[in-house]
Design an enzyme around this catalytic site. Structure first.
Site, mmCIF file in Angstrom:
data_model
loop_
_atom_site.group_PDB
_atom_site.id
_atom_site.type_symbol
_atom_site.label_atom_id
_atom_site.label_comp_id
_atom_site.label_asym_id
_atom_site.label_seq_id
_atom_site.Cartn_x
_atom_site.Cartn_y
_atom_site.Cartn_z
ATOM 1 N N LYS A 34 0.863 -1.186 0.000
ATOM 2 C CA LYS A 34 0.000 0.000 0.000
ATOM 3 C C LYS A 34 0.892 1.227 0.000
ATOM 4 O O LYS A 34 1.992 1.199 0.540
ATOM 5 C CB LYS A 34 -0.906 0.024 1.239
ATOM 6 C CG LYS A 34 -2.193 0.774 1.014
ATOM 7 C CD LYS A 34 -3.192 -0.068 0.244
ATOM 8 C CE LYS A 34 -4.494 0.633 -0.013
ATOM 9 N NZ LYS A 34 -5.513 -0.275 -0.518
ATOM 10 N N GLY A 71 -22.937 3.994 2.104
ATOM 11 C CA GLY A 71 -21.918 4.440 1.150
ATOM 12 C C GLY A 71 -22.424 4.198 -0.254
ATOM 13 O O GLY A 71 -22.981 3.133 -0.547
ATOM 14 N N GLY A 80 -20.564 4.930 -3.351
ATOM 15 C CA GLY A 80 -19.484 5.200 -4.311
ATOM 16 C C GLY A 80 -19.258 3.960 -5.148
ATOM 17 O O GLY A 80 -20.197 3.214 -5.461
ATOM 18 N N ASN A 81 -17.989 3.711 -5.474
ATOM 19 C CA ASN A 81 -17.681 2.575 -6.343
ATOM 20 C C ASN A 81 -18.215 1.257 -5.780
ATOM 21 O O ASN A 81 -18.861 0.481 -6.483
ATOM 22 C CB ASN A 81 -16.162 2.510 -6.546
ATOM 23 C CG ASN A 81 -15.775 1.427 -7.529
ATOM 24 O OD1 ASN A 81 -15.848 0.246 -7.199
ATOM 25 N ND2 ASN A 81 -15.419 1.797 -8.727
ATOM 26 N N ALA A 82 -17.961 1.009 -4.510
ATOM 27 C CA ALA A 82 -18.401 -0.262 -3.911
ATOM 28 C C ALA A 82 -19.922 -0.249 -3.667
ATOM 29 O O ALA A 82 -20.644 -1.158 -4.105
ATOM 30 C CB ALA A 82 -17.643 -0.495 -2.605
ATOM 31 N N GLY A 83 -20.430 0.784 -2.981
ATOM 32 C CA GLY A 83 -21.827 0.806 -2.548
ATOM 33 C C GLY A 83 -22.831 0.952 -3.679
ATOM 34 O O GLY A 83 -23.849 0.259 -3.715
#
Ligand code: NAD
Length: 417
Positions: free
Chosen positions: A111, A221, A223-226
């Site tokens: 990371k 959430g 965004g991309n995931a949610g």
């Protein structure tokens, strides 16, 4: 400290260590191995001078960490955020090493991050910063050493600049050096929705294991995931009754029309205010009387303060670290099943791995083929971890760490540690 850490006083690295310690006890792991697996193998801090548009030189601080690279090169994203810190980069790299082992790909954890508010930079400044980060880390990264990817506030364009810089320095073509690239530069079909797609396969399998029929769902959430998990579930006929973003949440017990919510959010910037849905807070969303909860926002959302009030029978963690160790205990005692982040959101890194494989072959697959591979792989890991959970009568997170620890211990042993 991130905002969530400040709010809860919870440090994600300490949480990660506590999760691993529980699993280490189950398999009676030697303390030396525990120490080996909880220290970064390498942790680099770099200063990054950038010429700003106003002619002045500004020095940014960046990091990159490698964890547990016994099975292959380090793999993990690069985050651009004002809260990036040594501890956060360490925690995220540590989690990546377990995630890669859980989903059975030949990588260790990596990371990186830069302390910066990218919204304050011009496009040119962002490009110079991204290229300079690669210049500083050039000997620390590479297709066989450490393969970066996007994370918070980094995207395909930033990956493209980084790839270009790396290839200039190495005078050759190295698409496998970085993943999450645009399709035109060797990105993989399906990468954009792969985290949610993998989460969906976990959700489907968990429903079968628990015998939950016609469940109601809430997603924190958007965004991309949610957003994508809400869309995929909606497209499969499931009833999503609540969603939220940083501005708050909406609830409709008859079910939300997710494509319309997405169109609304694209226009207005938030889900709040959508149709006749009732406005709720993010805290209220977590405590709704639903069957399944998908935390897809930040870490430390389900804590000892609210875990007893969570009514969902199944929690599928698409966010990293949304549940604290104390909350885990409370949920386990009341029989809530938590599909842990290191399994539930591993679809993203799995498809990144497929991108790396395709880059190395120079041969590219269709999205259907990519998702077919993802489904098989994540379902196999789910099945194996479910068996460990049953064998030891432990929660699914501890089972996932037990599963990964056994593999990691074997790999380290074979290398002579
Ligand atoms: P994103 O930036 O695309 O979306 C985050 C969403 O969370 C946004 O809708 C934002 O408004 C919302 N949000 C922010 N603060 C909130 C709050 N207090 N309450 C409710 N919602 C809030 O990020 P993402 O890529 O979807 O990532 C979300 C989580 O999933 C992170 O923990 C990330 O590490 C994890 N994750 C993402 C991927 C991926 O491929 N995108 C892979 C693995 C893990």
């Amino acid at each position: 400290m991130t905002k969530a850490m400040e709010a809860t006083g919870s440090n994600p690295f300490d949480n990660g260590i506590a999760q691993l310690a529980k699993a280490a006890k189950v398999i009676d792991l030697k303390p030396a191995y525990f120490d080996l697996f909880t220290q970064p193998m390498e942790l680099m801090e770099v200063s990054i001078p950038v010429h700003m548009d106003n002619g002045k030189l500004k020095i940014f601080t960046g990091y990159r960490a490698h964890f547990n690279t016994f099975m292959g090169p380090a793999k993990g994203g690069i985050r651009y955020h004002w809260n990036v810190s040594r501890d956060e980069v360490k925690a995220l790299a540590f989690w990546m090493s377990w995630k890669c082992t859980v989903i059975n790909i030949p990588y260790g954890g990596g990371k990186g991050g830069i302390i910066v508010n990218p919204k304050e930079l011009s496009k040119g400044e962002l490009e110079r910063l991204s290229r300079a980060y690669i210049d500083k880390l050039v000997d620390f990264i590479g297709p066989d050493r450490d393969i970066p990817a996007p994370d918070v506030y980094t995207d395909g364009q930033i990956m493209a600049w980084m790839l270009d810089e790396f290839e200039k320095l190495h005078r050759g073509s190295y698409p496998a050096f970085i993943t999450g690239k645009p399709l035109e530069l060797g990105g993989s079909a399906g990468r954009g929705t792969s985290t949610a797609q993998g989460g969906y396969y976990c959700f489907e399998t968990a429903l079968r294991e628990l015998g939950l029929a016609n469940p109601t769902l809430a997603v924190q959430g958007f965004g991309n995931a949610g957003m994508f998990i809400a869309k995929i579930c909606h497209d499969h006929g499931f009833k999503v009754v609540a969603v939220s973003d940083s501005k708050g949440g909406i609830h409709d017990s008859n079910g939300l029309n997710i494509p319309e919510v997405i169109a609304f959010k694209e226009k207005k910037g938030s889900v709040v205010g959508f149709g006749k849905a009732k406005k709720i807070s993010n805290e209220e969303l977590l405590e709704l009387p639903v069957d399944v909860l998908f935390p897809c926002a930040l870490e430390n959302q389900i804590t000892k303060a609210n875990a007893a009030k969570v009514k969902a029978k199944l929690i599928v963690e698409l966010a990293n670290g949304p549940t604290t160790p104390e909350a885990d205990e409370i949920l386990h005692k009341k029989g809530t099943v938590v599909v842990p982040d290191i399994l539930a959101n591993s679809g993203g890194v799995y498809v990144s791995y497929l991108e790396w494989v395709q880059n190395r072959m120079g041969f590219y697959w269709t999205q259907d083929y990519v998702f077919d591979l993802l489904k098989k792989q994540i379902n196999n890991s789910f099945k194996d971890i479910w068996a460990v959970k049953k064998e030891h009568k432990i929660d699914m997170r501890t089972a996932a760490y037990v599963y990964a620890l056994q593999k990691m211990r074997k790999a380290a042993e074979l290398r002579g540690y």
